[in-house]
Design an enzyme around this catalytic site. Structure first.
Site, mmCIF file in Angstrom:
data_model
loop_
_atom_site.group_PDB
_atom_site.id
_atom_site.type_symbol
_atom_site.label_atom_id
_atom_site.label_comp_id
_atom_site.label_asym_id
_atom_site.label_seq_id
_atom_site.Cartn_x
_atom_site.Cartn_y
_atom_site.Cartn_z
ATOM 1 N N VAL A 263 -3.857 7.269 4.553
ATOM 2 C CA VAL A 263 -5.261 6.958 4.262
ATOM 3 C C VAL A 263 -5.338 6.049 3.042
ATOM 4 O O VAL A 263 -4.915 6.428 1.945
ATOM 5 C CB VAL A 263 -6.082 8.242 3.984
ATOM 6 C CG1 VAL A 263 -7.549 7.884 3.744
ATOM 7 C CG2 VAL A 263 -5.953 9.235 5.113
ATOM 8 N N GLY B 36 -3.204 -12.778 7.607
ATOM 9 C CA GLY B 36 -2.330 -11.640 7.903
ATOM 10 C C GLY B 36 -2.995 -10.283 7.702
ATOM 11 O O GLY B 36 -2.337 -9.254 7.799
ATOM 12 N N VAL C 116 13.560 13.004 -9.816
ATOM 13 C CA VAL C 116 13.739 14.073 -8.823
ATOM 14 C C VAL C 116 14.705 15.146 -9.343
ATOM 15 O O VAL C 116 14.539 16.346 -9.100
ATOM 16 C CB VAL C 116 14.278 13.463 -7.498
ATOM 17 C CG1 VAL C 116 14.801 14.537 -6.565
ATOM 18 C CG2 VAL C 116 13.197 12.636 -6.823
ATOM 19 N N GLY D 100 -0.786 -3.244 3.197
ATOM 20 C CA GLY D 100 0.250 -4.120 2.639
ATOM 21 C C GLY D 100 1.524 -3.349 2.376
ATOM 22 O O GLY D 100 1.514 -2.124 2.182
ATOM 23 N N GLY E 171 -3.826 3.299 2.025
ATOM 24 C CA GLY E 171 -2.640 2.677 1.426
ATOM 25 C C GLY E 171 -2.240 3.246 0.082
ATOM 26 O O GLY E 171 -1.881 4.428 -0.030
ATOM 27 N N LYS F 257 -8.695 7.672 9.734
ATOM 28 C CA LYS F 257 -8.635 8.045 8.316
ATOM 29 C C LYS F 257 -9.761 9.017 7.971
ATOM 30 O O LYS F 257 -9.576 9.959 7.176
ATOM 31 C CB LYS F 257 -8.707 6.783 7.461
ATOM 32 C CG LYS F 257 -7.488 5.875 7.644
ATOM 33 C CD LYS F 257 -7.727 4.468 7.124
ATOM 34 C CE LYS F 257 -6.496 3.584 7.306
ATOM 35 N NZ LYS F 257 -6.759 2.157 7.036
#
Ligand code: HSE
Length: 454
Positions: free
Chosen positions: A139, A194, A40, A314, A141, A212
């Site tokens: 959208v 899960g 950065v 996830g 992941g 999405k």
């Protein structure tokens, strides 16, 4: 702006939400702080993590200082340069993001539901304030798809996007295909692992995929598309028989999000956006997307066909996309510049799903006697729908054919037909099925599925 790294003090980062994704964002921000500062040009300082209950137990990496947890989200956004929102839901996420934007902070959000419902309010506020709004994680992941559509393809014309953008439903359909299990059993398994929520409605009814689809369609066609513009059908009616039949005819069933440029009967050009289960030929790249993975297939004029593949959900995968956005926003703080604004110049009409051109595969049970196939074919011809293939498998080969046997095991004179059409307007195809259903020898329309990607 434009200060050198030596002059630039830390950029204050506020995190809203500390669930599966938020805790991974906090971990990456702290564990990778040296690399992030180098990329950065200034340190990123996590100044707080807003949660509903700061005393609730939560798995946080050791690198994350627990005293950063706060229940004062409003106070936190007021003292941040960059606000990351991974709390989900419409409120208080929307109010907090607007407050952050008005205070001059750049915002990064993974909130697909909020963007699909009210994205333009946030985009407009960000434009007015001159700050960045990034949402790669909203959208699919970890898959870079928002930036490619918004920036990399900004010089091209997107024709069509076909996406598997919901991992839960892809897992369920894949399990049904590979084991023959029922829809209910596959959902239970997805819950145990899960992938699926205790209430799986948002996934299995296609709401998550529709949100999405709306976001991708807006970006691809430079047109505002909201959740209510998306024609939506989930996978709850897909049976083990449907999945077995799909395999017999060389297809797999996928829940697809489709956004495409269409032209209606009057010659008007517009956009059609839909989410529904579809048969995908096994040779198509999307057919090979297994388990809970996502993939987005893009067709553009100049680029041709592109496919983006990866983990669509996830903690760590989604946090990867969030962190990429944080670095982009932070670089602008250090070096100057700004990410793209909302692009809606095309303002194309949203045309109904009935204008989309697709193909149908219709399964039906009919009386097994001469002339029945000709009667069915006559209906297709009268509606201008061309037949690509008709299959009449032997009873032994027909999935689910057991129900056509009488108690003594003898045939009751039922034949199964599988008719696949050539491409036609959805409206003509639907009218054809309605007309076939009322023919006297037709006992049942067992299933109607669209065929996409052929
Ligand atoms: N529930 C979604 C999925 C992930 O199964 O893909 C979050 O959008």
């Amino acid at each position: 702006m434009g200060a050198s790294q030596q002059e630039q003090g830390p950029l204050r980062v506020a995190l809203l939400g500390c669930g599966v994704v938020g805790s991974e964002v906090a971990r990456l921000l702290t564990q990778q702080s040296a690399d992030l500062a180098s990329r950065v040009g200034a340190p990123l300082e996590l100044v707080g993590i807003a949660v509903r209950d700061a005393s609730a137990p939560r798995p946080l990496a050791e690198s994350v200082d627990r005293s950063l947890l706060t229940e004062d989200a409003e106070g936190l956004v007021a003292r941040a340069d960059i606000v990351i929102e991974v709390m989900g839901g419409i409120e208080p996420a929307r109010a907090l993001l607007l407050r952050a934007i008005e205070a001059g902070a750049a915002v990064v959000t993974a909130n697909k539901a909020l963007l699909a419902e009210d994205g333009p309010t946030l985009y407009k506020a960000a434009d007015t304030a001159g700050v960045d709004i990034y949402f790669e994680a909203a959208v699919a992941g970890a898959i870079p798809i928002v930036r490619p559509v918004r920036e990399s393809l900004a010089g091209d014309s997107v024709r069509r996007i076909l996406g598997i953008v919901n991992g839960t439903t892809n897992y369920v359909l894949d399990q049904m295909a590979s084991t023959g299990m029922s829809f209910d059993d596959a959902v239970r398994q997805a819950q145990d692992l899960g992938y699926a929520e205790a209430d799986p409605t948002a996934d299995v009814e296609g709401f998550d995929a529709a949100a999405k689809a709306a976001i991708l369609a807006s970006l691809a066609f430079h047109t505002r598309v909201s959740l209510e513009d998306v024609a939506r059908e989930g996978i709850t009616r897909i049976t083990a028989d449907d999945v077995a039949w799909a395999a017999q005819t060389g297809h797999v069933i996928k829940l697809l999000a489709i956004a495409e440029s269409v032209t209606d009967d009057d010659g008007s050009h517009g956009v059609s956006v839909r989410v529904h289960p579809a048969l995908v030929p096994v040779a198509h790249p999307l057919a090979g997307v297994r388990g809970a993975f996502n993939a987005v297939f893009v067709e553009a004029d100049a680029a041709g066909e592109l496919m983006f593949y990866g983990r669509g959900a996830g903690g760590a995968p989604t946090a990867s996309a969030v962190l990429g956005d944080v670095v982009s926003a932070a670089r602008h703080r250090v070096l100057g510049g700004k990410g793209p604004e909302e692009s809606t110049y095309a303002a194309l009409p949203i045309l109904p799903a009935s204008t989309a051109v697709t193909r149908y595969q219709v399964r039906l049970a009919v009386d097994d006697r001469p002339g029945v196939l000709a009667q069915v074919a006559q209906v297709l011809a009268s509606k201008g729908v061309s037949i690509e293939a008709v299959r009449q498998p032997s009873e032994a080969a027909a999935p689910g054919a057991d129900d056509t046997h009488g108690a003594d095991g003898g045939s009751t004179g039922v034949a199964h037909l599988v008719i696949t059409t050539h491409a036609a307007a959805e409206a003509a195809l639907a009218a054809t099925v309605d007309a076939i259903a009322v023919l006297e020898p037709v006992r049942e329309i067992t299933s109607v599925l669209r065929v996409e990607g052929a």
